[in-house]
Design an enzyme around this catalytic site. Structure first.
Site, short mmCIF file in Angstrom:
data_model
loop_
_atom_site.label_atom_id
_atom_site.label_comp_id
_atom_site.label_asym_id
_atom_site.label_seq_id
_atom_site.Cartn_x
_atom_site.Cartn_y
_atom_site.Cartn_z
N VAL A 159 1.15 -0.93 -0.01
CA VAL A 159 -0.31 -0.17 -0.25
C VAL A 159 0.80 0.94 0.23
CG1 VAL A 159 -1.87 1.18 1.01
CG2 VAL A 159 -1.83 -1.39 1.21
N ALA A 164 3.10 -4.49 3.21
CA ALA A 164 3.79 -2.94 3.33
C ALA A 164 3.30 -1.61 3.48
CB ALA A 164 4.88 -3.43 2.39
N CYS A 165 2.90 -1.50 3.98
CA CYS A 165 2.60 0.40 3.57
C CYS A 165 3.62 1.78 3.91
CB CYS A 165 1.66 0.51 5.19
SG CYS A 165 0.58 2.04 4.58
N VAL A 166 3.71 2.10 2.90
CA VAL A 166 4.58 2.90 2.57
C VAL A 166 3.86 4.38 2.34
CG1 VAL A 166 6.33 1.87 2.79
CG2 VAL A 166 5.94 2.34 0.20
N PHE A 176 -3.61 6.86 7.97
CA PHE A 176 -3.35 5.85 7.20
C PHE A 176 -5.22 5.19 8.19
CE2 PHE A 176 -1.53 1.55 9.96
CZ PHE A 176 -1.06 1.40 9.46
#
Length: 125
Positions: A77, A104-106, A85
């Site tokens: 993401v 994964a979230c960045v 978020f």
């Protein structure tokens, strides 16, 4: 051997890439942005509306191969603002209800078409 995947129920690629590729028992879905496939336009309504459209596009691509979100094993993401978020998680949780994939979230500086969220996925074919 690989198979290129395309469905009219999700936005066409805006560059030299495929919506998804099936290979080795997996479906690799390219990053989806909140473009309405019927209009070709980015949806309005903030990060919640954009997250819903992204997940609808992702679902359409998987459905074209006879699988659903339950086949997803990993997502990445990309979000414009980490302050979004929790809003993104709330919508994401409506789509991935029980067995949550690895993720994964960045936060990124910029996304195509200046959208607020993009999601890519790997699913079992």
């Amino acid at each position: 051997m690989k198979t290129i995947i395309h469905t009219d129920k999700a936005p066409a690629a805006i560059g030299p890439y495929s919506q998804a590729v099936k290979a080795g028992g997996f479906i690799f879905v390219s990053g989806q942005i909140p473009v309405n496939p019927a209009t070709g336009e980015v949806v309005e309504g903030g990060v919640e509306a954009q997250t819903k459209q992204v997940l609808e596009n992702l679902t359409a691509i998987l459905n074209s191969q006879g699988v659903g979100l339950d086949a997803v094993v990993k997502t990445s993401v990309f979000i414009k603002d980490m302050n979004d978020f929790q809003k993104i998680n709330a919508i994401y949780g409506e789509y991935f209800k029980s067995e949550h994939p690895a993720r994964a979230c960045v936060e990124v500086a910029r996304l195509p078409k200046d959208v607020l969220v993009e999601i890519e996925a790997i699913a079992i074919a």
